[in-house]
Design a protein around this motif. Structure first.
Motif, mmCIF file in Angstrom:
data_model
loop_
_atom_site.group_PDB
_atom_site.id
_atom_site.type_symbol
_atom_site.label_atom_id
_atom_site.label_comp_id
_atom_site.label_asym_id
_atom_site.label_seq_id
_atom_site.Cartn_x
_atom_site.Cartn_y
_atom_site.Cartn_z
ATOM 1 N N UNK A 180 11.047 -12.171 -4.839
ATOM 2 C CA UNK A 180 10.290 -11.116 -5.515
ATOM 3 C C UNK A 180 9.235 -10.509 -4.594
ATOM 4 N N UNK A 181 8.472 -11.381 -3.920
ATOM 5 C CA UNK A 181 7.414 -10.881 -3.032
ATOM 6 C C UNK A 181 8.015 -10.129 -1.856
ATOM 7 N N UNK A 182 9.053 -10.702 -1.267
ATOM 8 C CA UNK A 182 9.680 -10.048 -0.121
ATOM 9 C C UNK A 182 10.301 -8.715 -0.525
ATOM 10 N N UNK A 183 10.922 -8.666 -1.670
ATOM 11 C CA UNK A 183 11.526 -7.424 -2.142
ATOM 12 C C UNK A 183 10.468 -6.349 -2.381
ATOM 13 N N UNK A 184 9.378 -6.732 -3.042
ATOM 14 C CA UNK A 184 8.324 -5.751 -3.337
ATOM 15 C C UNK A 184 7.686 -5.235 -2.058
ATOM 16 N N UNK A 185 7.373 -6.154 -1.146
ATOM 17 C CA UNK A 185 6.725 -5.721 0.089
ATOM 18 C C UNK A 185 7.684 -4.934 0.972
#
Length: 458
Positions: A180-185
């Motif tokens: 989730x974090x990697x996708x958003x960033x």
């Protein structure tokens, strides 16, 4: 007178009768064997007693010297002598002194040899007894050590199984948070990079139109999307200038930067829900499983006290997987090329620097855990760097390049193999070159076109 006569006659009769009785007495002794032997004289009695004493003394001396065999022989002789006085044997002759002395010396030598043999056997038995006692003591200690080892291995087995169960339950959540974090960033950084590319294309079209019409100023864009992108770009530049004015310290910029440029910062923050989920990841787990220090102490005790079983269970190969979980949690909020790694401030890095090293000792060259941190970096950090290279890294960004050089230098000094990154770096450079816009040709010989071209490189 009659009475006297009668008495005399009677006395004569009795005397005759007594004589007749004596003549008729029965004798049981054989008359042919002669007269009964006269009793012994006092000299003969004393001589018999002396002979008995002599025989007893000889019997005792022979018993002491030659043992039971001679004693039995002497006893037989004595029994023959002490037999009923039917027929006495002749007086035995005393052996010569030299013979007795020889027999005694021979017996003494035999006793000394037997004593020496028994003494040697006793010494051997004493030594064997000491060896058996030492062996028994060692066996008891070995039994105690084996009992302690058994208890430790049972405890360690349960601990490892519980630790694996704990990580299996949490690894799914960690992967979800990472994605989730990697996708958003990644979406945010990709969108930002694309906006830069679109702005450069719009600016190129404006320069091209200005040179075609001979205008002195850049014409306003006519495309609504281009107009919107220009507004966003102008707004972003105004924010940067405002932040520079608030800071009021141009000297903080790196060497070679102009006052019109700003260090690139991440304008994306993790939402509160994700932060709470990360902070509460190990709230329901005991500290001996959720703390990297406790896990390190447990495994180090195993390594220091039972090194053979530690190697036989391939623990050096499994450590990167175990400690890699803590590294992944701590690196959830890290964005390569945008944030500095700051490895010295990370708990997993500072804790594992001294793993397997006793206090006051130097690291050993043959230590199987010497490359623990490089293996974790290869496993965790390199994956995030690959994703950054393939998605949002801008090779023409000074700020990203400075952080990239610093990061690559740290990885190389840590002993990490950087060859897997070469393909990603090549792909990133290829994409950046393909997205470049170079105004070539004689019609672009102007200060505006030259400034536009140089800005893309510098």
């Amino acid at each position: 007178k009659k009475i006297e006569q009668g008495g005399g006659e009677s006395r004569l009769v009795r005397e005759e009768e007594e004589e007749d009785d004596e003549n008729t007495q029965i004798h049981f002794r054989d008359v042919n064997k002669g007269e009964r032997r006269a009793p012994k004289t006092l000299w003969e009695v004393e001589e018999d007693g002396f002979e008995d004493a002599t025989l007893r003394w000889q019997e005792q001396q022979i018993l002491r010297s030659v043992g039971g065999r001679a004693a039995r022989k002497t006893s037989e002789i004595a029994s023959e002598v002490k037999a009923p006085h039917l027929l006495l044997p002749p007086k035995p002759s005393c052996p010569p002194f030299e013979q007795i002395e020889g027999q005694i010396i021979e017996a003494l030598q035999g006793l000394e040899a037997s004593h020496a043999k028994h003494k040697a056997q006793l010494a051997q038995l004493v030594q064997e007894s000491g060896d058996y006692k030492n062996a028994s003591f060692q066996k008891k200690n070995a039994l105690s050590d084996a009992s302690q080892s058994y208890e430790f291995f049972q405890e360690m087995r349960d601990y490892i199984l519980d630790l694996i169960d704990c990580f299996e339950c949490k690894i799914a959540t960690i992967k979800k948070l990472e994605q989730n974090i990697q996708k958003s960033r990644t979406e945010h950084m990709t969108k930002k990079l694309q906006s830069v590319h679109w702005f450069e294309r719009d600016q190129f079209e404006e320069i091209k139109e200005m040179l075609r019409t001979g205008a002195k100023m850049l014409p306003a864009p006519r495309n609504p999307q281009a107009i919107e992108r220009r507004k966003n770009r102008i707004s972003w530049l105004e924010k940067k200038r405002e932040s520079r004015r608030i800071r009021a310290d141009v000297n903080e910029l790196p060497e070679g930067w102009s006052s019109d440029e700003e260090p690139e910062t991440l304008e994306y923050e993790i939402d509160d829900e994700t932060k709470n989920e990360v902070s509460s990841l190990f709230e329901d787990v005991h500290e001996e499983f959720s703390s990297i220090k406790h896990v390190k102490e447990k495994l180090e005790y195993w390594k220091f006290n039972y090194p053979s079983s530690y190697k036989q269970t391939y623990m050096p190969d499994e450590l990167p997987k175990i400690f890699g979980v803590f590294a992944r949690i701590e690196l959830l909020d890290w964005t390569p090329f945008i944030d500095d790694l700051k490895e010295q401030k990370m708990s997993w890095y500072s804790t594992l620097l001294t793993y397997g090293i006793r206090d006051g000792e130097e690291p050993k060259d043959d230590d199987l855990d010497a490359n623990l941190i490089p293996k974790i970096i290869q496993r965790v950090v390199l994956a995030k760097v690959k994703n950054a290279l393939l998605t949002y890294w801008n090779p023409f960004s000074r700020d990203q390049n400075e952080r990239a050089k610093k990061l690559m230098r740290f990885l190389a000094m840590s002993g990490v193999n950087l060859s897997p990154l070469l393909n990603e770096i090549f792909i990133a450079f290829t994409g950046a070159v393909n997205n470049m816009i170079l105004p070539l040709g004689p019609e672009f010989k102007s200060d505006v076109a030259r400034s536009f071209t140089m800005r893309q490189f510098w």
